[in-house]
Scaffold this active site. Structure first.
Site, mmCIF file in Angstrom:
data_model
loop_
_atom_site.group_PDB
_atom_site.id
_atom_site.type_symbol
_atom_site.label_atom_id
_atom_site.label_comp_id
_atom_site.label_asym_id
_atom_site.label_seq_id
_atom_site.Cartn_x
_atom_site.Cartn_y
_atom_site.Cartn_z
ATOM 1 N N ARG A 24 0.813 -1.214 0.000
ATOM 2 C CA ARG A 24 0.000 0.000 0.000
ATOM 3 C C ARG A 24 0.849 1.268 0.000
ATOM 4 O O ARG A 24 0.308 2.363 -0.021
ATOM 5 C CB ARG A 24 -0.927 0.009 1.227
ATOM 6 C CG ARG A 24 -2.095 -0.933 1.104
ATOM 7 C CD ARG A 24 -3.071 -0.417 0.050
ATOM 8 N NE ARG A 24 -4.197 -1.299 -0.116
ATOM 9 C CZ ARG A 24 -5.342 -1.178 0.547
ATOM 10 N NH1 ARG A 24 -5.499 -0.231 1.439
ATOM 11 N NH2 ARG A 24 -6.316 -2.017 0.328
ATOM 12 N N HIS A 49 16.894 -8.316 4.236
ATOM 13 C CA HIS A 49 17.532 -8.357 2.914
ATOM 14 C C HIS A 49 17.201 -7.070 2.167
ATOM 15 O O HIS A 49 16.042 -6.838 1.812
ATOM 16 C CB HIS A 49 17.001 -9.585 2.164
ATOM 17 C CG HIS A 49 17.616 -9.803 0.809
ATOM 18 N ND1 HIS A 49 17.285 -10.881 0.015
ATOM 19 C CD2 HIS A 49 18.535 -9.105 0.098
ATOM 20 C CE1 HIS A 49 17.970 -10.829 -1.115
ATOM 21 N NE2 HIS A 49 18.732 -9.750 -1.096
ATOM 22 N N HIS A 56 11.080 -4.933 -0.697
ATOM 23 C CA HIS A 56 10.521 -4.976 0.670
ATOM 24 C C HIS A 56 11.302 -4.035 1.602
ATOM 25 O O HIS A 56 10.893 -2.916 1.845
ATOM 26 C CB HIS A 56 10.365 -6.415 1.206
ATOM 27 C CG HIS A 56 11.427 -7.400 0.833
ATOM 28 N ND1 HIS A 56 12.763 -7.194 1.125
ATOM 29 C CD2 HIS A 56 11.355 -8.608 0.221
ATOM 30 C CE1 HIS A 56 13.441 -8.248 0.722
ATOM 31 N NE2 HIS A 56 12.639 -9.122 0.139
ATOM 32 N N THR A 106 11.809 -15.119 -4.722
ATOM 33 C CA THR A 106 12.620 -15.185 -3.514
ATOM 34 C C THR A 106 13.997 -15.695 -3.920
ATOM 35 O O THR A 106 14.206 -16.030 -5.088
ATOM 36 C CB THR A 106 11.949 -16.104 -2.465
ATOM 37 O OG1 THR A 106 12.775 -16.145 -1.294
ATOM 38 C CG2 THR A 106 11.755 -17.527 -2.980
ATOM 39 N N HIS A 200 15.697 -20.907 4.841
ATOM 40 C CA HIS A 200 14.882 -20.686 3.644
ATOM 41 C C HIS A 200 13.746 -21.690 3.586
ATOM 42 O O HIS A 200 13.967 -22.890 3.506
ATOM 43 C CB HIS A 200 15.672 -20.748 2.335
ATOM 44 C CG HIS A 200 14.983 -19.950 1.252
ATOM 45 N ND1 HIS A 200 13.894 -20.414 0.566
ATOM 46 C CD2 HIS A 200 15.200 -18.695 0.810
ATOM 47 C CE1 HIS A 200 13.476 -19.480 -0.271
ATOM 48 N NE2 HIS A 200 14.247 -18.424 -0.143
ATOM 49 N N GLY A 201 12.538 -21.146 3.693
ATOM 50 C CA GLY A 201 11.338 -21.972 3.538
ATOM 51 C C GLY A 201 10.980 -22.799 4.758
ATOM 52 O O GLY A 201 10.056 -23.620 4.692
ATOM 53 N N GLY A 222 11.731 -16.512 8.040
ATOM 54 C CA GLY A 222 10.959 -15.295 7.855
ATOM 55 C C GLY A 222 9.556 -15.498 7.344
ATOM 56 O O GLY A 222 8.569 -15.290 8.063
ATOM 57 N N HIS A 223 9.420 -15.912 6.096
ATOM 58 C CA HIS A 223 8.128 -15.875 5.416
ATOM 59 C C HIS A 223 7.042 -16.619 6.184
ATOM 60 O O HIS A 223 5.932 -16.113 6.381
ATOM 61 C CB HIS A 223 8.287 -16.436 3.995
ATOM 62 C CG HIS A 223 7.053 -16.313 3.179
ATOM 63 N ND1 HIS A 223 6.186 -17.358 2.983
ATOM 64 C CD2 HIS A 223 6.508 -15.260 2.530
ATOM 65 C CE1 HIS A 223 5.168 -16.960 2.232
ATOM 66 N NE2 HIS A 223 5.340 -15.687 1.943
#
Ligand code: PXP
Length: 250
Positions: A24, A49, A56, A106, A200-201, A222-223
């Site tokens: 946004r 990152h 981001h 990613t 990662h993941g 993170g994600h």
């Protein structure tokens, strides 16, 4: 982050708090507030990152994190001149060198260190000189691990994406093979004197076998945590990850 001296460390990656904010173009949700909550919930470090396209995390986020964090910042960056200058200016506790392609969703694979040894050795030398711990994000491949060691990195972060993808798609034999590679390669890297991180993941379903590798001293996640925060709040989402990591380690 620092040399392992106890429990498995959790680095919380806050990139995707910034992804939601940037959808946004406003000021919320604030990644700095997420970092504060993560610290309170048991994160040992914060990972961010700064991508070339700033999709981001932004330069101002890095500035803010450097000013407010009470735990170490692990600054993920591509091996570019621009990022090197930014890292040298901020001198974060750690830098993690990652491959970066504009078109990827990613960080898809590990860094190709073996074919770029010379350039990367020169690239990381000044970062080490100012006191950053240099980590290289690579696949669980002995060639890349040996090359990371030769260029003078203190840390490697093993890419757990192939293991997590195989798990998610129920390719179980492949998942077990990937896990075995992660186990063997963390032991190999440790035997060379490298500090071993992984990430990662990772999710609640996949974290424990990786956390159980005795040579792995830090996980960066993170994600999944940012997604899970929608349902249970960021603090509780992190606390549950912490609990699973500690249980796997015990
Ligand atoms: N470690 C590294 C080096 C990464 O690039 C990423 C993704 O930015 C992560 C860990 C965290 O991955 P995820 O967001 O999938 O947990």
């Amino acid at each position: 982050m620092t040399e392992y001296a106890g429990r498995l460390r959790l680095g919380v990656n806050i990139d995707h708090v910034a992804t939601v904010r940037n959808a946004r173009g406003g000021a919320y949700p604030d990644p700095l507030r997420a970092a504060e909550i993560a610290q309170e919930a048991g994160a040992d470090g914060i990972t961010a990152h700064l991508r070339e396209d700033r999709r981001h995390i932004t330069d101002a986020d890095i500035e803010g994190l450097m000013q407010t964090l009470t735990v170490p910042l692990n600054f993920e960056m591509a091996a570019t001149e621009e990022m090197q200058k930014i890292a040298l200016r901020h001198r974060p506790h750690a830098v993690c060198i990652v491959p970066e392609k504009r078109e990827e969703k990613t960080t898809e694979g590990g860094l190709e260190v073996a074919r770029e040894e010379n350039r990367l050795a020169h690239f990381i030398a000044p970062l080490r000189e100012v006191g950053c711990r240099v980590s290289i994000f690579i696949a669980a491949d002995p060639r890349q691990i040996e090359a990371a060691h030769r260029i003078g990195a203190q840390v490697i972060e093993l890419h757990t994406g192939a293991y997590c993808d195989a798990h998610a798609e129920a390719r179980l034999a492949e998942r077990d093979e990937e896990l075995e590679k992660l186990r063997a390669m963390s032991a190999f890297a440790h035997s060379l004197g490298l500090e071993v991180h992984a990430g990662h993941g990772l999710t609640y379903d996949t974290v424990q076998p990786v956390a159980a590798c005795p040579e792995v001293v830090e996980l960066n996640i993170g994600h999944f945590l940012v997604g899970e925060a929608i349902f249970r709040g960021l603090g509780p989402a992190i606390a549950e990850m912490r609990r699973l990591m500690d249980a796997a380690r015990a």
